[in-house]
Design a protein around this motif. Structure first.
Motif, PDB file in Angstrom:
ATOM      1  N   GLN A 113       0.829  -1.203   0.000  1.00  0.00           N
ATOM      2  CA  GLN A 113       0.000   0.000   0.000  1.00  0.00           C
ATOM      3  C   GLN A 113       0.865   1.254   0.000  1.00  0.00           C
ATOM      4  N   SER A 115      -0.529   4.533  -1.353  1.00  0.00           N
ATOM      5  CA  SER A 115      -1.395   5.679  -1.097  1.00  0.00           C
ATOM      6  C   SER A 115      -2.168   5.502   0.199  1.00  0.00           C
ATOM      7  N   THR A 116      -2.534   6.618   0.798  1.00  0.00           N
ATOM      8  CA  THR A 116      -3.281   6.581   2.040  1.00  0.00           C
ATOM      9  C   THR A 116      -4.726   6.152   1.784  1.00  0.00           C
ATOM     10  N   ILE A 117      -5.198   5.223   2.573  1.00  0.00           N
ATOM     11  CA  ILE A 117      -6.599   4.832   2.534  1.00  0.00           C
ATOM     12  C   ILE A 117      -7.170   5.003   3.929  1.00  0.00           C
ATOM     13  N   SER A 118      -8.473   5.005   4.041  1.00  0.00           N
ATOM     14  CA  SER A 118      -9.107   5.217   5.337  1.00  0.00           C
ATOM     15  C   SER A 118      -8.907   4.016   6.248  1.00  0.00           C
ATOM     16  N   ALA A 119      -8.952   4.281   7.547  1.00  0.00           N
ATOM     17  CA  ALA A 119      -8.826   3.194   8.520  1.00  0.00           C
ATOM     18  C   ALA A 119      -9.966   2.196   8.369  1.00  0.00           C
ATOM     19  N   SER A 120     -11.156   2.685   8.037  1.00  0.00           N
ATOM     20  CA  SER A 120     -12.303   1.789   7.886  1.00  0.00           C
ATOM     21  C   SER A 120     -12.113   0.840   6.706  1.00  0.00           C
ATOM     22  N   LEU A 121     -11.551   1.338   5.588  1.00  0.00           N
ATOM     23  CA  LEU A 121     -11.312   0.481   4.431  1.00  0.00           C
ATOM     24  C   LEU A 121     -10.204  -0.519   4.729  1.00  0.00           C
ATOM     25  N   ARG A 123      -9.381  -1.724   7.598  1.00  0.00           N
ATOM     26  CA  ARG A 123      -9.925  -2.715   8.528  1.00  0.00           C
ATOM     27  C   ARG A 123     -10.886  -3.667   7.821  1.00  0.00           C
ATOM     28  N   GLU A 124     -11.707  -3.121   6.916  1.00  0.00           N
ATOM     29  CA  GLU A 124     -12.666  -3.946   6.184  1.00  0.00           C
ATOM     30  C   GLU A 124     -11.970  -4.973   5.309  1.00  0.00           C
ATOM     31  N   PHE A 157      -2.158   6.748   9.787  1.00  0.00           N
ATOM     32  CA  PHE A 157      -2.195   5.776   8.693  1.00  0.00           C
ATOM     33  C   PHE A 157      -1.080   4.752   8.843  1.00  0.00           C
ATOM     34  N   LEU A 160      -1.662   1.874  11.195  1.00  0.00           N
ATOM     35  CA  LEU A 160      -2.519   0.775  10.751  1.00  0.00           C
ATOM     36  C   LEU A 160      -1.702  -0.468  10.408  1.00  0.00           C
TER      37      LEU A 160
END
Length: 375
Positions: A113, A115-121, A123-124, A157, A160
C-alpha cells in the motif's frame, strides 16, 4: 494491474525480466480484467512499467487499478522475491470475488500500500481476508517514516500497519522499490502522542526470507529518563499552546486539586501494549488512578473503556494487532504497578523536587519497567 486473462481464460502476468517483450508481443491480443471481465489494453512504453489497464473508465472494484509506477515496481519485486522460494499468484481473484490481493502465496495475501486509505477500508479489507481463511500481510510503501532526533513519528495511517510479536514488540514493515530493501522498525514504544522509540533494521530484498522475519542484534536498553523528560515537555506545550481548560485530562487534574507537573512518578509509564491508546500515557494512567476503587486489572480496563466512550481517550486502530487493546494496556499497567510495588504514589511539592524524585525512581525501577516492555 499486472495480471489479466486471455480469450481462453488463461492468466497472463507482466512480471520478470522479459515483461516488456511479452507485453509487446501480446499487444494485439484481446485480454480481459479477471475481476469484472471488461476488455483491457497493454501499456508498454519506454517510461512506464508494462501493465494492463481498462480500455475505458470502469467501475471495476479491483484494488489493483490506478496504481502508481512505484506500486507496480514494488509488486514486481515482491512477486519475484516470493517466487524464489514459494508458489505465488499475482493479483489472484478470490473465490468470493470481493477483492484481489497484490500477491497470493498459499494462505498469505500480500498487500503493498503506497497511497493513504481510510482506517475503515483498511480494517474492512483485513477482515474480509481473515473471514476467507487468509492471513493478510500488509507492507507499507508510502513516504519514509519521519525522524525527530532519537524518535520516529508515526502517522495514524502508518500505525494501521503495526503488528505485534513477543520478541519484536510492535513492529512495522515497509519496502522501497528504488533502493530494493525492506525497512523494519521494531520494539516500537510510544513516548508521546506522536513520537516513539524504535530500533531500525534495513534488509536487502534478496536477503529477506518469506514470510519476512527479523532479528535485532542490538540489546533492548531504552532508558526510562526520556519518558519523564518528554512527559514534562508535553505538559508544558499542552498548557502553553492549547486551551487546557477544555482538555478533559487537565480539567480533571485541576478539579481534583492536583498539579499536572507534580503528579506522582507512576503516572505516565511505558507499558507493553500502550500503543493501543492514542493519548499520552499520563492521561489514561491518571484516569485509572483517579477513578479506581479496588485497584484490580478488570476495574482499570473498564475505566479506560468508559473514558473512551466519553471521548476523553482515543483508541488506536491496529487491525493487524487485534489482541493489543486499550483494556490490555490498562491490565499491563496494573500488573506493572504490582511488580514494582506501588499502590498509590504521592505527588511532589515542587518542580525541583519532582525531578529529583524521577531520578530516584529511575534508579529503583528502570530495569523492571523496561524489561516488561518486551518478553
Amino acid at each position: 494491474m499486472l495480471a489479466a486473462v486471455d480469450i481462453n481464460g488463461s492468466s497472463v502476468v507482466l512480471a520478470g525480466t522479459d515483461a516488456k517483450q511479452t507485453a509487446l508481443s501480446l499487444k494485439k491480443t484481446p485480454h480481459f480484467c479477471p475481476q469484472c471481465g471488461c476488455p483491457v489494453v497493454i501499456k508498454a512504453g519506454d517510461v512506464n512499467i508494462p501493465h494492463f489497464a481498462h480500455e475505458t473508465y470502469s467501475s471495476c472494484d479491483s484494488f489493483s487499478e490506478h496504481e502508481s509506477p512505484r506500486h507496480l515496481a514494488a509488486k514486481i519485486d515482491l512477486f519475484n522475491w516470493i517466487t524464489r522460494t514459494h508458489d505465488a499468484v499475482m493479483e489472484a481473484r478470490l473465490p468470493n470475488g470481493s477483492q484481489r490481493p497484490d500477491i497470493l502465496s498459499g494462505t498469505i495475501a500480500v498487500e503493498y500500500q503506497c497511497s493513504t486509505i481510510s482506517a475503515s477500508l483498511f480494517r474492512e479489507r483485513t477482515k474480509k481476508y481473515r473471514v476467507g481463511g487468509l492471513n493478510p500481510f500488509w507492507i507499507y510503501g508510502g513516504p519514509s517514516i519521519e525522524r525527530k532526533g532519537r524518535y520516529v513519528k508515526l502517522t495514524p495511517f502508518q500505525r494501521l500497519f503495526l503488528r505485534y510479536h513477543a520478541q519484536l514488540g510492535f513492529y512495522f514493515i515497509s519496502y522501497c522499490p528504488d533502493l530494493k530493501f525492506f525497512t523494519i522498525y521494531g520494539r516500537i514504544i510510544p513516548v508521546t502522542i506522536s513520537l516513539c522509540l524504535a530500533v531500525r533494521l534495513d534488509v536487502k530484498v534478496e536477503d529477506m526470507p518469506f514470510p519476512p522475519s527479523a532479528v535485532f542484534l542490538t540489546e533492548f536498553t531504552y532508558p526510562l529518563a526520556p519518558f519523564f523528560d518528554e512527559k514534562r515537555k508535553w505538559i508544558d506545550q499542552s498548557l502553553n499552546y492549547s486551551n487546557a481548560r477544555n482538555h478533559p485530562f487537565f480539567r480533571t487534574v485541576y478539579e481534583s486539586g492536583r498539579n499536572p507537573h507534580l503528579l506522582s512518578e507512576e503516572i505516565g509509564l511505558p507499558v507493553r501494549s500502550g500503543m493501543a491508546i492514542r493519548n499520552h500515557a499520563a492521561e489514561w494512567q491518571f484516569y485509572i488512578a483517579y477513578d479506581r476503587k479496588n485497584g484490580s486489572a478488570k476495574e482499570a480496563a473498564n475505566i479506560v473503556r468508559r473514558r473512551i466512550q466519553k471521548g476523553h481517550l482515543k483508541e488506536t486502530i491496529m487491525p493487524l494487532a487485534p489482541m493489543m487493546t486499550p483494556e490490555q494496556a490498562a491490565e499491563d499497567y496494573v500488573a506493572l504497578l504490582k511488580e514494582i510495588k506501588i499502590k498509590r504514589g504521592i505527588d511532589s511539592q515542587s518542580r525541583g523536587g519532582k525531578i529529583r524524585r524521577e531520578e530516584e525512581f529511575c534508579l529503583l525501577h528502570e530495569k523492571r519497567i523496561i524489561d516488561r516492555l518486551i518478553f
